[in-house]
Scaffold this motif. Structure first.
Motif, PDB file in Angstrom:
ATOM      1  N   VAL A 181       0.947  -1.099   0.012  1.00  0.00           N
ATOM      2  CA  VAL A 181      -0.038  -0.091   0.018  1.00  0.00           C
ATOM      3  C   VAL A 181       1.043   1.214   0.034  1.00  0.00           C
ATOM      4  O   VAL A 181       1.594   1.563   0.905  1.00  0.00           O
ATOM      5  CB  VAL A 181      -0.954   0.068   1.057  1.00  0.00           C
ATOM      6  N   ILE A 182       0.800   1.981  -0.871  1.00  0.00           N
ATOM      7  CA  ILE A 182       1.746   3.265  -1.035  1.00  0.00           C
ATOM      8  C   ILE A 182       0.860   4.369  -1.411  1.00  0.00           C
ATOM      9  O   ILE A 182      -0.053   4.450  -2.022  1.00  0.00           O
ATOM     10  CB  ILE A 182       2.575   3.205  -2.458  1.00  0.00           C
ATOM     11  N   GLY A 183       1.396   5.341  -0.697  1.00  0.00           N
ATOM     12  CA  GLY A 183       0.603   6.943  -0.768  1.00  0.00           C
ATOM     13  C   GLY A 183       1.455   7.470  -1.854  1.00  0.00           C
ATOM     14  O   GLY A 183       2.541   7.772  -1.854  1.00  0.00           O
ATOM     15  N   ASP A 184       0.700   7.630  -3.034  1.00  0.00           N
ATOM     16  CA  ASP A 184       1.446   8.274  -4.228  1.00  0.00           C
ATOM     17  C   ASP A 184       1.722   9.733  -4.199  1.00  0.00           C
ATOM     18  O   ASP A 184       2.605  10.234  -4.811  1.00  0.00           O
ATOM     19  CB  ASP A 184       0.761   7.936  -5.488  1.00  0.00           C
ATOM     20  N   HIS A 185       0.791  10.525  -3.402  1.00  0.00           N
ATOM     21  CA  HIS A 185       1.057  12.058  -2.967  1.00  0.00           C
ATOM     22  C   HIS A 185       0.213  12.166  -1.793  1.00  0.00           C
ATOM     23  O   HIS A 185      -0.604  11.541  -1.359  1.00  0.00           O
ATOM     24  CB  HIS A 185       0.645  12.519  -4.344  1.00  0.00           C
ATOM     25  N   GLN A 186       0.266  13.551  -1.355  1.00  0.00           N
ATOM     26  CA  GLN A 186      -0.532  14.078  -0.169  1.00  0.00           C
ATOM     27  C   GLN A 186      -1.785  14.309  -0.704  1.00  0.00           C
ATOM     28  O   GLN A 186      -1.943  14.717  -2.035  1.00  0.00           O
ATOM     29  CB  GLN A 186       0.335  15.264   0.398  1.00  0.00           C
ATOM     30  N   PRO A 187      -2.790  14.457   0.146  1.00  0.00           N
ATOM     31  CA  PRO A 187      -4.217  15.148  -0.273  1.00  0.00           C
ATOM     32  C   PRO A 187      -4.013  16.524  -0.597  1.00  0.00           C
ATOM     33  O   PRO A 187      -2.813  17.066  -0.233  1.00  0.00           O
ATOM     34  CB  PRO A 187      -5.012  14.771   1.019  1.00  0.00           C
ATOM     35  N   ILE A 188      -5.020  17.096  -1.141  1.00  0.00           N
ATOM     36  CA  ILE A 188      -5.055  18.685  -1.220  1.00  0.00           C
ATOM     37  C   ILE A 188      -4.635  19.533  -0.224  1.00  0.00           C
ATOM     38  O   ILE A 188      -4.627  19.137   0.834  1.00  0.00           O
ATOM     39  CB  ILE A 188      -6.317  19.292  -1.991  1.00  0.00           C
ATOM     40  N   GLY A 189      -4.075  20.783  -0.482  1.00  0.00           N
ATOM     41  CA  GLY A 189      -3.583  21.569   0.818  1.00  0.00           C
ATOM     42  C   GLY A 189      -4.709  21.970   1.547  1.00  0.00           C
ATOM     43  O   GLY A 189      -4.265  22.179   2.769  1.00  0.00           O
TER      44      GLY A 189
ATOM     45  N   PRO B  57       4.964  18.210   4.595  1.00  0.00           N
ATOM     46  CA  PRO B  57       6.085  17.512   3.967  1.00  0.00           C
ATOM     47  C   PRO B  57       5.724  16.563   2.870  1.00  0.00           C
ATOM     48  O   PRO B  57       4.367  16.419   2.671  1.00  0.00           O
ATOM     49  CB  PRO B  57       6.302  16.477   5.022  1.00  0.00           C
ATOM     50  N   TRP B  58       6.443  16.249   1.811  1.00  0.00           N
ATOM     51  CA  TRP B  58       6.240  15.593   0.775  1.00  0.00           C
ATOM     52  C   TRP B  58       6.327  13.761   0.740  1.00  0.00           C
ATOM     53  O   TRP B  58       6.063  13.264   0.004  1.00  0.00           O
ATOM     54  CB  TRP B  58       7.128  15.857  -0.547  1.00  0.00           C
ATOM     55  N   ASP B  59       6.686  13.438   2.138  1.00  0.00           N
ATOM     56  CA  ASP B  59       7.031  11.993   2.490  1.00  0.00           C
ATOM     57  C   ASP B  59       5.573  11.383   2.357  1.00  0.00           C
ATOM     58  O   ASP B  59       4.641  12.013   2.730  1.00  0.00           O
ATOM     59  CB  ASP B  59       7.625  11.777   3.792  1.00  0.00           C
ATOM     60  N   VAL B  60       5.492  10.119   1.859  1.00  0.00           N
ATOM     61  CA  VAL B  60       4.326   9.119   1.874  1.00  0.00           C
ATOM     62  C   VAL B  60       4.783   8.087   2.546  1.00  0.00           C
ATOM     63  O   VAL B  60       5.826   7.501   2.623  1.00  0.00           O
ATOM     64  CB  VAL B  60       3.875   9.187   0.452  1.00  0.00           C
ATOM     65  N   PRO B  61       3.719   7.344   3.124  1.00  0.00           N
ATOM     66  CA  PRO B  61       3.735   5.948   3.759  1.00  0.00           C
ATOM     67  C   PRO B  61       3.687   5.046   2.601  1.00  0.00           C
ATOM     68  O   PRO B  61       3.132   4.878   1.595  1.00  0.00           O
ATOM     69  CB  PRO B  61       2.673   5.997   4.908  1.00  0.00           C
ATOM     70  N   VAL B  62       4.472   3.814   3.249  1.00  0.00           N
ATOM     71  CA  VAL B  62       4.388   2.606   2.280  1.00  0.00           C
ATOM     72  C   VAL B  62       3.953   1.407   3.420  1.00  0.00           C
ATOM     73  O   VAL B  62       4.890   1.447   4.508  1.00  0.00           O
ATOM     74  CB  VAL B  62       5.611   2.201   1.527  1.00  0.00           C
ATOM     75  N   HIS B  63       3.113   0.667   3.192  1.00  0.00           N
ATOM     76  CA  HIS B  63       2.865  -0.294   3.946  1.00  0.00           C
ATOM     77  C   HIS B  63       2.832  -1.608   3.167  1.00  0.00           C
ATOM     78  O   HIS B  63       2.451  -1.925   2.259  1.00  0.00           O
ATOM     79  CB  HIS B  63       1.491  -0.472   4.722  1.00  0.00           C
ATOM     80  N   VAL B  64       3.178  -2.945   4.160  1.00  0.00           N
ATOM     81  CA  VAL B  64       3.452  -4.130   3.238  1.00  0.00           C
ATOM     82  C   VAL B  64       2.441  -5.066   4.255  1.00  0.00           C
ATOM     83  O   VAL B  64       2.981  -5.160   5.405  1.00  0.00           O
ATOM     84  CB  VAL B  64       4.844  -4.559   3.174  1.00  0.00           C
ATOM     85  N   ILE B  65       1.452  -5.775   3.639  1.00  0.00           N
ATOM     86  CA  ILE B  65       0.545  -6.694   4.186  1.00  0.00           C
ATOM     87  C   ILE B  65       0.676  -7.904   3.578  1.00  0.00           C
ATOM     88  O   ILE B  65       0.457  -8.185   2.603  1.00  0.00           O
ATOM     89  CB  ILE B  65      -0.853  -6.094   4.317  1.00  0.00           C
TER      90      ILE B  65
END
Length: 258
Positions: free
Chosen positions: A184-192, A200-208
């Motif tokens: 599960v990858i966050g490809d970008h942040q939501p709108i401002g 920040p521009w960092d996004v999470p990555v989860h592996v299940i």
């Protein structure tokens, strides 16, 4: 972000992306295809011709017009994510066991993308989601009646995630293969209007998943246990490109363990 992940290149510069599309660079898609995977781009959000997408070489492109959705449309995105998942499971994931060919699937969901409404109800009958009766007119009308507020979109954003976690948890608990590894990858942040200024521009990555070999390799690469990511990003998005195939090495599909 999708191009960076699949190619291993920082594609923020449009000229870099254009040069990539004119190249013959191997990608994550070609890597998995060479190891016997059927590759699928399940992209219901693509509503117009997308000739550039053919660069990636997926075996199948499940765009809006070819997804096979027969139910009522819901707002701009038309196909609720749970219905798209039901079609993916029916057409691709279920046949994996019959053919013995594993699947590499890229599935960008749309419900947590602006405008965040309308949101369909989570359905317990997954089989019904693949036909014309996926949703009733009353369910659609109720979804379309949900308020849309571009100045205060946080409640709608939270509601979209509740919907996403609801159907995803249902799928994983009731319908997913025990061999499934979900990234599960966050490809970008939501709108401002959701993040506020200076996000920040960092996004999470989860592996299940239950594949202990894959999970152990990702831990060695810097992943940590639990839902909360580490305080500092471990790498740029494009660094995942070699990291994920390496985790799935040894014939492409290591044996799963409970």
């Amino acid at each position: 972000a999708h191009a960076a992940l699949l190619s291993g290149i920082d594609t923020r510069d449009p000229d870099t992306y254009a040069a990539l599309l004119r190249s013959r660079r191997p990608t994550m898609v070609s890597h998995f295809a060479a190891r016997g995977y059927r590759t699928v781009a399940w992209v219901p959000g693509i509503q117009r011709p997308w000739p550039e997408g053919r660069f990636w070489g997926f075996d199948r492109y499940g765009e809006l017009g070819s997804l096979g959705y027969e139910g009522l449309p819901f707002g701009y995105w038309q196909v609720p994510d749970q219905a798209a998942m039901a079609l993916l499971a029916r057409d691709e994931l279920r046949s994996e066991g019959a053919t013995g060919q594993p699947r590499f699937v890229m599935f960008p969901i749309v419900s947590t993308h602006a405008p965040f409404v309308p949101i369909a109800p989570v359905k317990t009958d997954w089989g019904a989601l693949t036909g014309a009766g996926a949703y009733t007119q009353a369910e659609r009308d109720a979804a379309l009646a949900q308020p849309e507020d571009w100045t205060e979109p946080v409640p709608q954003y939270i509601g979209a995630f509740r919907y996403t976690f609801g159907w995803l948890a249902s799928f994983l608990a009731e319908r997913a293969s025990p061999d499934l590894v979900l990234v599960v990858i966050g490809d970008h942040q939501p709108i401002g209007a959701v993040t506020g200024p200076g996000a920040p521009w960092d996004v999470p990555v989860h592996v299940i998943g239950r594949n202990t070999l894959v999970l152990e390799r990702l831990r060695s690469a810097g992943f940590v246990e639990g839902l909360r990511p580490a305080d500092r990003a471990i790498a740029p998005m494009q660094s995942l490109t070699p990291m994920l195939p390496e985790a799935f090495s040894d014939g492409g599909r290591p044996a799963a363990k409970p």
